[in-house]
Enzyme design. Structure first.
Site, PDB file in Angstrom:
ATOM      1  N   THR A 165       0.880  -1.143   0.000  1.00 38.99           N
ATOM      2  CA  THR A 165       0.000   0.000   0.000  1.00 38.99           C
ATOM      3  C   THR A 165       0.924   1.201   0.000  1.00 38.99           C
ATOM      4  OG1 THR A 165      -1.644  -1.295   1.163  1.00 38.99           O
ATOM      5  CG2 THR A 165      -1.771   1.082   1.493  1.00 38.99           C
ATOM      6  N   ASN A 180      -3.483  -3.640  -2.755  1.00 46.16           N
ATOM      7  CA  ASN A 180      -3.391  -4.733  -1.778  1.00 46.16           C
ATOM      8  C   ASN A 180      -2.000  -5.345  -1.830  1.00 46.16           C
ATOM      9  OD1 ASN A 180      -4.305  -6.241   0.363  1.00 46.16           O
ATOM     10  ND2 ASN A 180      -4.912  -7.960  -0.928  1.00 46.16           N
ATOM     11  N   THR A 239      -3.947   1.812  -2.361  1.00 49.22           N
ATOM     12  CA  THR A 239      -3.391   0.461  -2.436  1.00 49.22           C
ATOM     13  C   THR A 239      -3.922  -0.357  -3.605  1.00 49.22           C
ATOM     14  OG1 THR A 239      -3.006  -1.560  -1.139  1.00 49.22           O
ATOM     15  CG2 THR A 239      -5.182  -0.586  -0.958  1.00 49.22           C
ATOM     16  N   ASP A 279      -9.133  -8.850   0.918  1.00 49.69           N
ATOM     17  CA  ASP A 279      -9.371  -8.168   2.197  1.00 49.69           C
ATOM     18  C   ASP A 279     -10.754  -8.481   2.772  1.00 49.69           C
ATOM     19  OD1 ASP A 279      -6.995  -7.014   2.859  1.00 49.69           O
ATOM     20  OD2 ASP A 279      -7.453  -5.028   2.069  1.00 49.69           O
ATOM     21  N   GLY A 310       1.302  -1.097   4.799  1.00 56.98           N
ATOM     22  CA  GLY A 310       1.673  -2.202   5.694  1.00 56.98           C
ATOM     23  C   GLY A 310       0.526  -3.102   6.109  1.00 56.98           C
ATOM     24  N   GLY A 311      -0.578  -3.114   5.345  1.00 57.29           N
ATOM     25  CA  GLY A 311      -1.678  -4.042   5.669  1.00 57.29           C
ATOM     26  C   GLY A 311      -2.154  -3.827   7.096  1.00 57.29           C
TER      27      GLY A 311
HETATM   28  N1  GLY Z   1      -5.163  -3.943   1.428  1.00 59.19           N
HETATM   29  C1  GLY Z   1      -4.739  -3.443   2.656  1.00 59.19           C
HETATM   30  C2  GLY Z   1      -5.777  -2.679   3.389  1.00 59.19           C
HETATM   31  O1  GLY Z   1      -6.624  -2.068   2.786  1.00 59.19           O
HETATM   32  O2  GLY Z   1      -5.788  -2.701   4.587  1.00 59.19           O
END
Ligand code: GLY
Length: 575
Positions: A387, A407, A405, A429, A479-480
């Protein structure tokens, strides 16, 4: 008009990670030299500052500030540019969130998260035995949600000053004439070469015969043509006509399900930003469908009753307290959070003082908590890495935080044939099956189940911090699931530990997300603290890198200090 000498004197360049030079691509009409640029890690500026994952994107934003645009103009231009110069995460085939606070004190949250296509259904990633098949939600055409970024940028434009044709021009130039790539970009493209070939149905600019090397020029003619269609026709230049046709043809060739109607009906949504206070500072964050703002609210409020400043940065006591707050907030994420247009998310209850106090009642400063015992909290009546972030601030006080992002790194690795851009794999997600972990190991339940038109739960946390009702921090990171915990730590580092902005950004971070029940620690995390945490009963897990945080901080006196994370090619620009 300030002279160049004066402008240069206003910049205090304290660190410089690298300079790119090569057979210079010709400068386009925007005048930025994409063949020779520098990554700048720290600047002080008086008129405006931009921090993003790539020097050329930050320069595109800076150019708009210098042309008389405001922070929103700069944020839009930076995002268009990232879609070209940072294809791993910058995008027009993905989605994101913008949080802004304008000089007139208006607070804005724009949701341009991807949306499940109309043909999506709850069990679409399960095999015949009912098991989630990660490869289907992470790779190729079927993993893509309907992209939101282009709609988001047009939704943001109402707060900008310059025409879109100007804001998009640097991106068109970088795509048309090419730009010199960094070592990190070369590594990323080489590592994904086979995936680009496997998941795309047409030749792409990202694959060439030889391996990519630092200093090579990446030219993206098809992407330039797509951006020009947007320049000429506005939002319909992406969601209708030629580009939409190319997306749907790509879908058909790869068994994807995004339709012409899905594209035409996609809308960015204006949301009410999530606001709360922490030790007298006002925090403005992103609401659902991102969990980022709500998690941050829960975590900061859970630690507020404790004098964490006295514990000290990265001490076992401070890390443990923050870890236990993270554990509890992420347990709630798994149970309660999802697209609030589809499910009731009990935000008020989850952030009430009584609830959060009760959540920390079993916190024991001597001993590791346990995620088997710490389930989600009880809300009465409830039914139911790659992201990228950019921060912008201008001299009028417009503050903009954007996280966007695809993802995964390079998303689905599907490039739209003839249109030259990567599609996201954001469908991962969603919770493909209750209890099955996604790419980030996060589990979810019914609240985040797939449904047509629904937006998948995110962790992105573009965040603004105000002091005395004026901008103080613009902060965010990729960083997810580590995004909210990294933003959490950055804010605590600055407010409670009184750290310099550089240290707050660059010192090692840690992360706990309820499940798996472990603390992830970044390389360089203090050894002594690790041993003390293990003695308390925590399991530790080493990670090379956590996040890439971009911060702008307003200093006493009003100057802006912009810091780009040292973990990547990230770069600050300002004047
Ligand atoms: N794809 C990562 C987020 O949206 O949290």
């Amino acid at each position: 008009m300030r002279s160049l000498v004066v402008a240069a004197a206003l910049l205090l360049l304290t660190a410089c990670s690298s300079t790119k030079k090569a057979g210079s691509p010709p400068a386009g009409s925007s005048g930025i030299n994409a063949g020779h640029y520098t990554s700048t890690k720290h600047i002080n500026a008086s008129n405006g500052a931009v921090v993003s994952a790539h020097p050329l994107a930050s320069m595109a934003g800076l150019e708009m500030l210098k042309k008389g645009g405001n922070a929103v103009d700069a944020a839009i231009a930076t995002q268009w540019a990232l879609a070209v110069v940072y294809p791993g995460a910058g995008n027009i085939g993905g989605g994101g969130f913008m949080v802004a606070r304008l000089a007139n004190k208006e607070k804005i949250a724009i949701d341009y998260r991807e949306m499940a296509p109309s043909g999506a259904h709850r069990d679409m990633y399960l095999d015949a035995n009912g098991n989630a098949v990660a490869a289907k939600s992470l790779n190729g055409h079927l993993s893509s949600g309907v992209p939101g970024t282009v709609a988001g940028l047009f939704a943001a434009q109402r707060y900008a000053k310059l025409p879109m044709r100007v804001l998009i021009q640097p991106a068109i130039d970088f795509a048309e004439h090419g730009f010199v790539i960094t070592a990190a970009e070369a590594r990323g493209l080489n590592a994904n070469r086979e995936d680009f070939q496997q998941f795309s149905t047409r030749p792409t600019a990202f694959v060439k015969q030889a391996q990519w090397r630092e200093g090579d020029t990446l030219i993206q003619k098809e992407l330039a043509a797509t951006l020009r269609r947007i320049q000429e026709n506005g939002q319909p230049g992406f969601y209708e006509g030629e580009t939409a046709r190319l997306i749907v043809e790509e879908m058909k060739r790869g068994s994807g399900i995004i339709s012409l109607d899905d594209l035409k009906t996609y809308q960015a949504k204006l949301r009410q930003p999530l606001g709360f206070t922490y030790r007298g500072y006002q925090i403005i964050g992103m609401p659902m469908p991102s969990s980022g703002g709500l998690l941050l609210n829960q975590m900061l409020k859970m630690i507020e009753p404790y004098n964490i400043g006295a514990m000290g940065f990265a001490t076992p006591a401070a890390v443990q307290l923050m870890t236990e707050a993270e554990r509890r907030a992420y347990a709630d994420r798994a149970r309660y959070m999802g697209d609030a247009d589809f499910v009731k998310v009990p935000v008020k209850e989850l952030t009430s003082e009584a609830y959060l106090k009760n959540r920390m009642q079993d916190y024991d400063p001597q001993k590791a908590g346990n995620s088997k015992q710490t389930a989600e909290g009880i809300v009465p009546g409830y039914e139911s890495e790659e992201t990228t972030h950019l921060s912008v601030l201008d001299k009028e006080g417009n503050a903009v935080a954007v996280t966007t992002t695809l993802n995964n790194s390079y998303g689905s690795r599907t490039v739209v044939g003839g249109a030259g851009f990567l599609l996201n794999d954001e469908m991962d997600d969603f919770s493909a099956k209750p209890g099955s972990p996604n790419l980030f190991g996060a589990v979810g339940g019914k609240a985040n189940a797939i449904a047509p038109g629904k937006r998948m739960l995110s962790s992105m946390a573009p965040t603004l911090v105000l002091k005395n009702n004026a901008p103080f921090l613009v902060v965010g990171t990729p960083g997810g699931t580590t995004i909210p915990t990294s933003v959490f730590q950055t804010i605590v580092n600055i407010i409670d530990f009184n750290m310099s902005t550089d240290d707050a950004v660059n010192k090692p971070k840690f992360h706990h997300q309820w499940l798996p029940d472990r603390i992830d620690i970044e390389s360089g995390f203090p050894e002594q603290t690790s041993r003390a945490l293990e003695k308390m009963g925590y399991k530790l897990y080493n990670r090379k890198q956590i996040g890439r945080t971009e911060v702008i901080k307003v200093q006493p006196g009003g100057k802006m200090e912009a810091v780009a994370d040292h973990r990547g090619d990230d770069s600050a620009a300002g004047f």
